[in-house]
Design a protein around this motif. Structure first.
Motif, mmCIF file in Angstrom:
data_model
loop_
_atom_site.group_PDB
_atom_site.id
_atom_site.type_symbol
_atom_site.label_atom_id
_atom_site.label_comp_id
_atom_site.label_asym_id
_atom_site.label_seq_id
_atom_site.Cartn_x
_atom_site.Cartn_y
_atom_site.Cartn_z
ATOM 1 N N LEU B 25 0.860 -1.189 0.000
ATOM 2 C CA LEU B 25 0.000 0.000 0.000
ATOM 3 C C LEU B 25 0.894 1.236 0.000
ATOM 4 O O LEU B 25 1.772 1.360 0.852
ATOM 5 C CB LEU B 25 -0.873 0.003 1.264
ATOM 6 C CG LEU B 25 -1.645 1.286 1.580
ATOM 7 C CD1 LEU B 25 -2.758 1.510 0.573
ATOM 8 C CD2 LEU B 25 -2.220 1.216 2.997
ATOM 9 N N GLY B 28 -2.648 4.874 -1.414
ATOM 10 C CA GLY B 28 -4.000 4.345 -1.249
ATOM 11 C C GLY B 28 -5.024 4.843 -2.255
ATOM 12 O O GLY B 28 -6.187 4.437 -2.204
ATOM 13 N N THR B 29 -4.633 5.708 -3.183
ATOM 14 C CA THR B 29 -5.644 6.349 -4.036
ATOM 15 C C THR B 29 -6.198 5.407 -5.107
ATOM 16 O O THR B 29 -7.289 5.644 -5.616
ATOM 17 C CB THR B 29 -5.106 7.645 -4.688
ATOM 18 O OG1 THR B 29 -3.968 7.329 -5.493
ATOM 19 C CG2 THR B 29 -4.723 8.667 -3.644
ATOM 20 N N MET B 32 -7.437 1.927 -2.126
ATOM 21 C CA MET B 32 -8.589 2.042 -1.235
ATOM 22 C C MET B 32 -9.910 2.114 -2.001
ATOM 23 O O MET B 32 -10.952 1.702 -1.490
ATOM 24 C CB MET B 32 -8.437 3.239 -0.299
ATOM 25 C CG MET B 32 -7.446 3.021 0.833
ATOM 26 S SD MET B 32 -7.799 1.557 1.838
ATOM 27 C CE MET B 32 -9.265 2.098 2.744
ATOM 28 N N VAL B 33 -9.874 2.642 -3.219
ATOM 29 C CA VAL B 33 -11.105 2.633 -4.018
ATOM 30 C C VAL B 33 -11.522 1.181 -4.236
ATOM 31 O O VAL B 33 -12.696 0.816 -4.071
ATOM 32 C CB VAL B 33 -10.898 3.368 -5.366
ATOM 33 C CG1 VAL B 33 -12.148 3.248 -6.231
ATOM 34 C CG2 VAL B 33 -10.545 4.834 -5.132
ATOM 35 N N VAL B 35 -10.729 -1.404 -2.337
ATOM 36 C CA VAL B 35 -11.155 -1.987 -1.055
ATOM 37 C C VAL B 35 -12.564 -1.505 -0.705
ATOM 38 O O VAL B 35 -13.448 -2.295 -0.360
ATOM 39 C CB VAL B 35 -10.163 -1.625 0.074
ATOM 40 C CG1 VAL B 35 -10.714 -2.028 1.443
ATOM 41 C CG2 VAL B 35 -8.809 -2.282 -0.170
ATOM 42 N N ASN B 36 -12.794 -0.191 -0.836
ATOM 43 C CA ASN B 36 -14.095 0.370 -0.448
ATOM 44 C C ASN B 36 -15.232 -0.215 -1.271
ATOM 45 O O ASN B 36 -16.364 -0.311 -0.800
ATOM 46 C CB ASN B 36 -14.095 1.894 -0.616
ATOM 47 C CG ASN B 36 -13.185 2.595 0.387
ATOM 48 O OD1 ASN B 36 -12.741 1.988 1.351
ATOM 49 N ND2 ASN B 36 -12.884 3.859 0.146
ATOM 50 N N PHE B 37 -14.940 -0.573 -2.528
ATOM 51 C CA PHE B 37 -15.987 -1.114 -3.388
ATOM 52 C C PHE B 37 -15.979 -2.641 -3.432
ATOM 53 O O PHE B 37 -16.643 -3.245 -4.265
ATOM 54 C CB PHE B 37 -15.895 -0.490 -4.787
ATOM 55 C CG PHE B 37 -16.385 0.941 -4.778
ATOM 56 C CD1 PHE B 37 -17.699 1.245 -5.090
ATOM 57 C CD2 PHE B 37 -15.539 1.970 -4.382
ATOM 58 C CE1 PHE B 37 -18.161 2.553 -5.023
ATOM 59 C CE2 PHE B 37 -15.993 3.282 -4.313
ATOM 60 C CZ PHE B 37 -17.309 3.571 -4.636
ATOM 61 N N ARG B 40 -11.193 -5.547 -3.732
ATOM 62 C CA ARG B 40 -9.906 -6.019 -3.216
ATOM 63 C C ARG B 40 -10.099 -6.363 -1.749
ATOM 64 O O ARG B 40 -10.650 -5.560 -0.995
ATOM 65 C CB ARG B 40 -8.852 -4.913 -3.375
ATOM 66 C CG ARG B 40 -7.463 -5.336 -2.907
ATOM 67 C CD ARG B 40 -6.584 -4.135 -2.676
ATOM 68 N NE ARG B 40 -6.016 -3.528 -3.875
ATOM 69 C CZ ARG B 40 -4.782 -3.748 -4.322
ATOM 70 N NH1 ARG B 40 -3.980 -4.564 -3.690
ATOM 71 N NH2 ARG B 40 -4.336 -3.116 -5.389
ATOM 72 N N ARG B 41 -9.683 -7.564 -1.368
ATOM 73 C CA ARG B 41 -9.793 -7.990 0.026
ATOM 74 C C ARG B 41 -8.411 -8.397 0.494
ATOM 75 O O ARG B 41 -8.050 -9.553 0.441
ATOM 76 C CB ARG B 41 -10.713 -9.215 0.140
ATOM 77 C CG ARG B 41 -12.132 -8.926 -0.190
ATOM 78 C CD ARG B 41 -12.947 -8.842 1.095
ATOM 79 N NE ARG B 41 -14.248 -8.266 0.805
ATOM 80 C CZ ARG B 41 -14.774 -7.266 1.494
ATOM 81 N NH1 ARG B 41 -14.108 -6.750 2.497
ATOM 82 N NH2 ARG B 41 -15.949 -6.799 1.190
ATOM 83 N N PRO B 42 -7.595 -7.449 0.932
ATOM 84 C CA PRO B 42 -6.224 -7.811 1.286
ATOM 85 C C PRO B 42 -6.188 -8.712 2.524
ATOM 86 O O PRO B 42 -6.803 -8.368 3.535
ATOM 87 C CB PRO B 42 -5.552 -6.466 1.576
ATOM 88 C CG PRO B 42 -6.657 -5.508 1.806
ATOM 89 C CD PRO B 42 -7.882 -6.028 1.123
ATOM 90 N N PRO B 43 -5.490 -9.845 2.442
ATOM 91 C CA PRO B 43 -5.344 -10.681 3.629
ATOM 92 C C PRO B 43 -4.381 -10.033 4.632
ATOM 93 O O PRO B 43 -4.434 -10.307 5.829
ATOM 94 C CB PRO B 43 -4.774 -11.995 3.096
ATOM 95 C CG PRO B 43 -4.152 -11.667 1.772
ATOM 96 C CD PRO B 43 -4.852 -10.444 1.246
ATOM 97 N N VAL B 45 -1.530 -6.262 4.864
ATOM 98 C CA VAL B 45 -1.079 -5.055 4.175
ATOM 99 C C VAL B 45 0.304 -4.663 4.682
ATOM 100 O O VAL B 45 0.551 -4.668 5.891
ATOM 101 C CB VAL B 45 -2.068 -3.886 4.416
ATOM 102 C CG1 VAL B 45 -1.516 -2.579 3.852
ATOM 103 C CG2 VAL B 45 -3.438 -4.191 3.811
#
Ligand SMILES: Cc1cc2nc3c(=O)[nH]c(=O)nc-3n(C[C@H](O)[C@H](O)[C@H](O)COP(=O)(O)OP(=O)(O)OC[C@H]3O[C@@H](n4cnc5c(N)ncnc54)[C@H](O)[C@@H]3O)c2cc1C
Ligand code: FES
Ligand code: FES
Lengths: 192, 279
Positions: B25, B28-29, B32-33, B35-37, B40-43, B45
């Motif tokens: 990471l 994050g620009t 994070m978009v 992740v927020n949507f 992406r599901r990071p196990p 970071v």
């Protein structure tokens, strides 16, 4: 919510927000700073309108740099100084919410100017814009019109049409220049 | 600890060794978009934001070496901007102040979006990319590194640590078209670099192909039509011909942002305009 890899990864960490340490216990690791300040720390000032960096209504300061809280991974902000709209006004005393913390409730000069100039309508964009304007005027006390427009270009307002916001910024810039120099008349226009 | 914030590169490699599936990471620009949507599901970071060695730059021999953690705001002003004006121009067109304060050069390079604004500049300036891992450092030219839309030659254990750009005597600029001035993903972008050291012109095109492209025919042709001693273009018709040759090098597609036809036209006009500003 369904999570890949079976388990939901949780994390516990400490954030420094508005000069105070806040513990976050067992938050999902992917939570944004915006989600955490609003939903876990009881600081609802920063707003969520897009969750993708487009609207600026979630703007906060992170180590004195203006960023979108929705694009900050909260658990990675450990060690950073975070300031939300609740932390802008200085002094002791409680605002509302479980954190009952920051600020005296007294308005800053930018907040006052927004109210006086009619730059607040529905108010949803206001906290983000106030953060952006404080950030601008702290860096550039006498911005040109173009610099003001650029500084607020990441903050969308659906109500005001921006004219009254620009007037509020102008009023603060002039006001700050006049403070401490009572003998000098405030310049009526800025170079643009 | 599934979210690690190391302060050194060695700490980053250590964290990646402990958790090889962790996602890197930076600002994050982009991250994070996703992740927020829920894309992406990071196990886990590994955050790069506290690694100060990545947020610096230096001159090394005949190269300027830019740390991957430099933000667009870092690139857009000061000493870097005066050395690399096209990169600064590209940085200024990115997003908004909030995005420029957070988004990094390394994130743009690693994401390798067809519309990434720094990429046409890196391609025009013949940049190479430093990739570091616990196994060591390798440097790769842009042509080898950028493999396709959002596809690079980076291995999952590698961190983009720097971008290397040759120091030359040049005039250079980056121009971009979008639907408005702020907060806009490029519909077409062009970097033109007039290189007086090597007496050549190099041109990088963005948003008109899966990766940033060069325009070799246009570059070769226009170099013959510049008076290198006078640093001028004797025949004004040169600009328009150069523009249409650049347009011909584009490989645009129709998508939700624009049409292939408009993109081809726009890169040509931008290239012509950039050259007029430079010589
Ligand atoms: C509102 C908005 C507007 C935008 N406007 C523009 C624009 O105008 N032009 C443009 O080009 N882009 C734009 N972007 C996209 C984004 O800002 C850039 O691509 C940015 O450079 C990404 O960098 P970052 O540091 O935020 O990367 P992150 O989001 O942190 O990471 C992006 C990806 O790169 C990987 N990564 C990051 N750093 C490294 C590294 N050092 N080594 C290896 N992998 C790494 C991450 O694992 C992740 O997969 C915009 C984004 C938003 C949200
Ligand atoms: S909610 Fe963060 S920018 Fe819109
Ligand atoms: S006052 Fe309603 S969005 Fe700005």
């Amino acid at each position: 919510m369904a999570y890949e890899n079976g388990a939901r990864e949780n994390v516990t960490y400490r954030l420094r927000v508005n000069g105070r340490d806040h513990d976050v216990a067992e938050g999902w690791l992917g939570e944004s700073l915006l989600y955490v300040v609003r939903e876990r720390l009881g600081l609802p000032g920063a707003k969520n309108a897009c969750d993708q960096g487009e609207c600026g209504s979630c703007s906060v300061l992170m180590d004195a740099s203006l960023v979108c809280a929705c694009l900050v991974l909260a658990a990675s902000a450990v060690g950073a100084e975070i300031t939300t709209i609740e932390g802008l006004s200085t002094g002791a005393g409680a605002t509302r919410g479980p954190s009952a913390t920051q600020g005296s409730g007294a308005l800053t000069d930018v907040q006052t100017a927004f109210l006086e100039e009619g730059a607040v309508q529905c108010g949803f964009c206001t906290p983000g814009l106030i953060m952006a304007v404080h950030d601008l005027l702290d860096r550039l006390p006498s911005p040109t019109d173009l610099e003001v427009r650029e500084a607020i270009s990441g903050n969308l307002c659906r109500c005001t049409g921006y004219g009254r916001i620009l007037a509020a910024v102008e009023a603060v810039a002039v006001g700050r220049r006049t403070v401490g120099e009572p003998d000098k008349p405030a310049p009526s226009t800025r170079p643009s | 600890m599934p979210v690690v914030v190391p302060t050194t590169l060695a700490g980053v490699f250590e964290a990646l060794a402990a958790d090889p599936h962790a996602h890197l990471l930076a600002g994050g620009t982009d991250f994070m978009v996703e992740v927020n949507f829920g894309h992406r599901r990071p196990p886990g970071v590994v955050a790069l934001r506290a690694v100060s060695e990545l947020r610096s730059w230096r001159i090394e021999g005949d190269q300027i070496v830019l740390g991957s953690g430099l933000t667009y705001a870092d690139l857009a002003s000061g000493a870097i901007a005066s050395r690399l004006p096209a990169l600064a121009a590209a940085a200024r067109t990115v997003g908004s102040p909030q995005i420029r304060n957070a988004g990094t050069l390394g994130g743009n390079v690693a994401t390798a979006s067809p519309a990434g604004d720094t990429l046409p500049v890196l391609v025009a300036l013949d940049a190479s990319i430093d990739l570091a891992s616990a196994a060591g450092l390798r440097t790769m030219g842009w042509a080898e590194f950028f493999m396709g839309a959002k596809k690079t030659a980076r291995r999952p254990d590698e961190v983009v640590t720097a971008v290397r750009i040759p120091v030359i005597d040049s005039r250079e600029d980056y121009l971009k078209v979008g639907t408005r001035n702020a907060m806009v993903i490029s519909v077409a972008g062009v970097c033109v670099c007039v290189d007086f050291t090597n007496r050549r012109v190099q041109c990088g095109l963005g948003s008109v192909g899966p990766v940033a492209l060069r325009a070799p025919e246009a570059e070769g042709w226009v170099a013959e039509h510049i008076d290198w001693n006078a640093r001028a273009v004797p025949d004004p018709r040169t600009y328009e011909t150069f523009g249409s040759m650049v347009g011909a090098a584009a490989r645009p597609i129709d998508d939700h942002r624009s049409t292939a036809q408009y993109r081809r036209h726009a890169v040509g006009v931008l290239a012509q305009r950039a050259l007029m500003r430079l010589v």
